[in-house]
Design a protein around this motif. Structure first.
Motif, PDB file in Angstrom:
ATOM      1  N   GLU A 113       0.823  -1.211   0.000  1.00 35.88           N
ATOM      2  CA  GLU A 113       0.000   0.000   0.000  1.00 35.88           C
ATOM      3  C   GLU A 113       0.858   1.261   0.000  1.00 35.88           C
ATOM      4  OE1 GLU A 113      -4.204  -1.525   1.890  1.00 35.88           O
ATOM      5  OE2 GLU A 113      -2.706  -0.768   3.302  1.00 35.88           O
ATOM      6  N   LYS A 114       1.978   1.228   0.686  1.00 31.75           N
ATOM      7  CA  LYS A 114       2.872   2.388   0.668  1.00 31.75           C
ATOM      8  C   LYS A 114       3.508   2.572  -0.705  1.00 31.75           C
ATOM      9  CE  LYS A 114       3.772   2.322   5.623  1.00 31.75           C
ATOM     10  NZ  LYS A 114       4.717   1.935   6.707  1.00 31.75           N
ATOM     11  N   ARG A 115       3.798   1.463  -1.379  1.00 29.94           N
ATOM     12  CA  ARG A 115       4.318   1.548  -2.749  1.00 29.94           C
ATOM     13  C   ARG A 115       3.270   2.172  -3.675  1.00 29.94           C
ATOM     14  NH1 ARG A 115       8.030  -2.392  -4.476  1.00 29.94           N
ATOM     15  NH2 ARG A 115       7.637  -1.570  -6.588  1.00 29.94           N
ATOM     16  N   ILE A 116       2.024   1.736  -3.534  1.00 28.95           N
ATOM     17  CA  ILE A 116       0.931   2.280  -4.352  1.00 28.95           C
ATOM     18  C   ILE A 116       0.766   3.775  -4.075  1.00 28.95           C
ATOM     19  CG2 ILE A 116      -1.582   2.263  -4.664  1.00 28.95           C
ATOM     20  CD1 ILE A 116      -1.459  -0.788  -4.184  1.00 28.95           C
ATOM     21  N   HIS A 117       0.819   4.136  -2.792  1.00 33.14           N
ATOM     22  CA  HIS A 117       0.638   5.531  -2.393  1.00 33.14           C
ATOM     23  C   HIS A 117       1.718   6.427  -2.990  1.00 33.14           C
ATOM     24  CE1 HIS A 117      -0.950   8.771  -0.057  1.00 33.14           C
ATOM     25  NE2 HIS A 117       0.143   8.932   0.665  1.00 33.14           N
ATOM     26  N   GLY A 118       2.881   5.852  -3.255  1.00 29.60           N
ATOM     27  CA  GLY A 118       4.006   6.648  -3.732  1.00 29.60           C
ATOM     28  C   GLY A 118       4.211   6.628  -5.233  1.00 29.60           C
ATOM     29  N   THR A 119       3.255   6.042  -5.978  1.00 29.48           N
ATOM     30  CA  THR A 119       3.432   5.985  -7.429  1.00 29.48           C
ATOM     31  C   THR A 119       2.224   6.566  -8.146  1.00 29.48           C
ATOM     32  OG1 THR A 119       3.879   4.510  -9.321  1.00 29.48           O
ATOM     33  CG2 THR A 119       2.432   3.667  -7.601  1.00 29.48           C
ATOM     34  N   ASP A 120       2.445   7.107  -9.321  1.00 30.43           N
ATOM     35  CA  ASP A 120       1.352   7.656 -10.118  1.00 30.43           C
ATOM     36  C   ASP A 120       0.616   6.587 -10.904  1.00 30.43           C
ATOM     37  OD1 ASP A 120       1.888  10.264  -9.296  1.00 30.43           O
ATOM     38  OD2 ASP A 120       3.365  10.562 -10.895  1.00 30.43           O
ATOM     39  N   ASP A 121       1.305   5.467 -11.166  1.00 27.55           N
ATOM     40  CA  ASP A 121       0.695   4.392 -11.939  1.00 27.55           C
ATOM     41  C   ASP A 121       0.881   3.068 -11.205  1.00 27.55           C
ATOM     42  OD1 ASP A 121      -0.375   2.683 -13.764  1.00 27.55           O
ATOM     43  OD2 ASP A 121       1.220   2.910 -15.259  1.00 27.55           O
ATOM     44  N   ARG A 169      -9.665  -0.261  -8.109  1.00 28.28           N
ATOM     45  CA  ARG A 169      -8.444  -0.186  -8.914  1.00 28.28           C
ATOM     46  C   ARG A 169      -7.923   1.245  -9.018  1.00 28.28           C
ATOM     47  NH1 ARG A 169      -7.651  -4.937 -12.016  1.00 28.28           N
ATOM     48  NH2 ARG A 169      -6.365  -3.843 -13.531  1.00 28.28           N
ATOM     49  N   ARG A 170      -8.745   2.219  -8.621  1.00 29.81           N
ATOM     50  CA  ARG A 170      -8.313   3.616  -8.718  1.00 29.81           C
ATOM     51  C   ARG A 170      -7.507   4.045  -7.493  1.00 29.81           C
ATOM     52  NH1 ARG A 170     -14.334   4.798 -10.527  1.00 29.81           N
ATOM     53  NH2 ARG A 170     -14.195   4.097 -12.683  1.00 29.81           N
ATOM     54  N   PHE A 171      -7.656   3.299  -6.403  1.00 30.86           N
ATOM     55  CA  PHE A 171      -6.844   3.501  -5.201  1.00 30.86           C
ATOM     56  C   PHE A 171      -6.920   4.912  -4.638  1.00 30.86           C
ATOM     57  CE2 PHE A 171      -4.674  -0.185  -7.187  1.00 30.86           C
ATOM     58  CZ  PHE A 171      -4.828  -1.074  -6.146  1.00 30.86           C
ATOM     59  N   ASN A 172      -8.078   5.560  -4.759  1.00 30.50           N
ATOM     60  CA  ASN A 172      -8.245   6.877  -4.148  1.00 30.50           C
ATOM     61  C   ASN A 172      -8.238   6.803  -2.620  1.00 30.50           C
ATOM     62  OD1 ASN A 172      -8.593   8.012  -6.711  1.00 30.50           O
ATOM     63  ND2 ASN A 172     -10.795   7.644  -6.682  1.00 30.50           N
TER      64      ASN A 172
END
Length: 215
Positions: A113-121, A169-172
């Motif tokens: 989740e931290k990786r997702i939070h730190g990436t635009d894609d 999938r949008r991870f807002n």
């Protein structure tokens, strides 16, 4: 491909945006894809219909369930009840071994989740997030001592995930998720049963209005 592998492959796709909501599942196309008989595909689709991931009607065949705010609310209520009770029972019965498994499952999920939070894609992280999120919530109830509760939770969780497979999938929501999962872990490890139930409810509360389907 063995029937069990076809079942697991279709189940994964049905809960992670592999098919469009409401779309027809054509046995002939799936037969060609999996290089098996049409009867095998139909048997697998019937099995998936018994766990609520496929709709079947005479003359209409098999379809992916439609998105439904009402169904999402119902599934969310069931998750709150099952995860709350299952986790409390795990707190009472699980001991150090369960605490270690839960901590490990949370560590993996938090990292993703931290990786997702730190990436635009986050496209490349979607599938591993689905897997890690499921593993954390399953581990919460894994020491409850009730196979019936775990089986029911597995069915509810899969249907819940299917309802959200587009919006999630949008991870807002991911920054909120990081905090929620950490709070659930801390409450469970502290042994505070009422706080654990509350944190599980708070984590899922955004789905109790059904509006998350429109994200």
């Amino acid at each position: 491909m063995p029937d069990a592998d076809i079942y697991l492959s279709l189940k994964q796709r049905l809960t992670s945006n592999g098919f469009t909501h409401g779309s027809k599942l054509r046995a002939e196309a799936l037969r060609r894809e999996f290089d098996c008989s049409a009867s095998t595909v139909r048997e697998v689709l019937f099995r998936l219909s018994t766990v609520g991931l496929v709709d079947f009607k005479e003359q209409r065949g098999f379809r992916v369930p439609e998105r439904s705010p009402e169904k999402l609310i119902e599934l969310t209520h069931m998750r709150v009840l099952l995860e709350g009770e299952g986790t409390v029972l795990s707190i009472r019965n699980g001991g150090v071994a369960w605490e270690a498994r839960l901590t490990a499952a949370h560590h993996q999920l938090s990292h993703i989740e931290k990786r997702i939070h730190g990436t635009d894609d986050p496209t490349d992280l979607v599938e591993i997030w689905f897997s890690s999120e499921r593993e954390f919530h399953q581990t919460l109830i894994s020491a409850c001592g009730s196979e019936t509760l775990k089986q029911m939770h597995g069915r509810i969780y899969a249907q819940f995930r299917q309802q959200l497979m587009v919006s999630d999938r949008r991870f807002n929501f991911i920054s909120e998720n990081i905090q929620h999962h950490a709070e659930i872990l801390d409450a469970a490890l502290s042994g505070d049963e009422s706080l654990t139930r509350k944190k599980i409810h708070d984590h899922l509360a955004r789905h109790l209005t059904g509006t998350t389907l429109g994200e």
